[in-house]
Design an enzyme around this catalytic site. Structure first.
Site, PDB file in Angstrom:
ATOM      1  N   ASN A   1      46.040  43.713  38.533  1.00 22.85           N
ATOM      2  CA  ASN A   1      44.734  43.635  37.879  1.00 22.85           C
ATOM      3  C   ASN A   1      44.744  44.645  36.741  1.00 22.85           C
ATOM      4  O   ASN A   1      44.605  45.847  36.974  1.00 22.85           O
ATOM      5  CB  ASN A   1      43.627  43.963  38.902  1.00 22.85           C
ATOM      6  CG  ASN A   1      42.257  44.030  38.255  1.00 22.85           C
ATOM      7  OD1 ASN A   1      42.069  43.590  37.119  1.00 22.85           O
ATOM      8  ND2 ASN A   1      41.296  44.580  38.977  1.00 22.85           N
TER       9      ASN A   1
ATOM     10  N   LYS B   1      42.587  45.110  34.566  1.00 20.27           N
ATOM     11  CA  LYS B   1      41.220  45.543  34.206  1.00 20.27           C
ATOM     12  C   LYS B   1      41.082  45.496  32.681  1.00 20.27           C
ATOM     13  O   LYS B   1      41.676  44.646  32.040  1.00 20.27           O
ATOM     14  CB  LYS B   1      40.910  46.930  34.775  1.00 20.27           C
ATOM     15  CG  LYS B   1      41.226  47.040  36.261  1.00 20.27           C
ATOM     16  CD  LYS B   1      40.590  48.231  36.892  1.00 20.27           C
ATOM     17  CE  LYS B   1      41.082  48.374  38.316  1.00 20.27           C
ATOM     18  NZ  LYS B   1      40.283  49.269  39.109  1.00 20.27           N
TER      19      LYS B   1
HETATM   20  C1  PEP Z   1      41.803  47.104  41.752  1.00 21.82           C
HETATM   21  O1  PEP Z   1      41.421  47.245  40.620  1.00 21.82           O
HETATM   22  O2  PEP Z   1      41.612  46.028  42.314  1.00 21.82           O
HETATM   23  C2  PEP Z   1      42.484  48.207  42.422  1.00 21.82           C
HETATM   24  C3  PEP Z   1      42.832  48.066  43.662  1.00 21.82           C
HETATM   25  O3  PEP Z   1      42.711  49.334  41.673  1.00 21.82           O
HETATM   26  P1  PEP Z   1      43.693  50.554  42.061  1.00 21.82           P
HETATM   27  O4  PEP Z   1      44.999  49.954  42.506  1.00 21.82           O
HETATM   28  O5  PEP Z   1      43.839  51.340  40.791  1.00 21.82           O
HETATM   29  O6  PEP Z   1      43.045  51.330  43.145  1.00 21.82           O
END
Ligand code: PEP
Length: 254
Positions: free
Chosen positions: A9, A11
């Site tokens: 992800n 983001k």
């Molecule tokens: C996410 O954005 O779904 C996530 C799990 O982020 P991270 O791995 O940075 O905790």
């Protein structure tokens, strides 16, 4: 055995230059290890570029949101059919950041998932409790509400078309990972809930873990019976780390 899947992800990160570098880091390994699926969920503006980068490879493309509507006067929204035009196969839905910043609720998330499925996309539906909810002993009640709230819209007949991601909110982007046995307990609970609806789906549906998955904890998490891979945020922005996490999922198959 359920096929393991690792989903990145990104983001709201990336640029045309860094996207190319990131994809080049993992694409060969993904092509050589078809027994583990790999997906990258990228921001909308990069879908066209990344579609070209992953063309003819085993690396799949996904988005991070979709509209519940088909078309029309919904400024700023993106429909499921638009995503498929760009080669998307997956879409992350109900991420805690969207629940928090965009006030998405279980019903809307289910409606988005229904729209995704109707267009051939696989929704990755995120479920997870906050720290306060965990400390109050409400984890299972919250997960149950989120799961059944979304499934009420998706319809039980489409259950098998979904992937679920258990993402405890307190573990996302914080560096705090759920203890593998605690994550396994919630995954088992989700699977039991699904099994109560449909025994076959309970065995088939993949449930992945998200929340500070890193190269050094991935294998310990993924090796649990009911954890079928990971949803990876921060570490998916490093080609080296994401590759190691992907290969950790492959080890489980041995
Ligand atoms: C996410 O954005 O779904 C996530 C799990 O982020 P991270 O791995 O940075 O905790």
């Amino acid at each position: 055995m359920r096929k393991q899947i690792v989903v990145g992800n990104w983001k709201m990160n990336g640029s045309r230059v860094t996207n190319e570098i990131l994809v080049s880091h993992v694409i060969n390994d993904v092509n050589e290890n078809v027994d583990v699926e790999c997906v990258i969920c990228v921001p909308f503006p990069f879908l066209g570029q990344v579609q070209t980068l992953v063309k003819n490879s085993e690396l799949s493309l996904g988005a991070q949101n979709v509209s519940d509507q088909v078309k029309g006067a919904f400024t700023g929204e993106v429909s499921a059919s638009m995503l498929t035009e760009f080669g998307c196969k997956f879409v992350i839905l109900g991420h805690s950041e969207r629940r928090m910043y965009n006030l998405e609720n279980d019903v809307l998330i289910g409606q988005k998932a229904r729209s995704a499925i109707a267009n051939g996309l696989t929704p990755i539906i995120c479920l997870g409790e906050s720290l306060e909810e965990r400390e109050a002993g409400d984890t299972k009640a919250i997960i149950k509400r989120q799961l059944h709230g979304a499934l009420g819209e998706v319809g039980h007949e489409s259950l098998e078309r979904c992937i679920f991601a258990y993402e405890p909110i307190w573990a996302i982007g914080t560096g705090k990972t759920a203890k593998p046995e605690a994550a396994q307990e919630v995954h088992r609970f989700i699977r039991e809930e699904i099994t109560h609806i449909d025994n076959y789906a309970g065995q088939q549906v993949r449930i992945i873990y998200g929340g500070s998955v890193k190269s050094d904890n991935a294998f310990e998490l993924f090796s649990n019976d009911d954890i079928d891979g990971g949803l990876v945020g921060g570490a998916s922005l490093s080609g080296e780390d994401f590759k190691k996490i992907y290969l950790a999922a492959k080890q489980k198959n041995k």
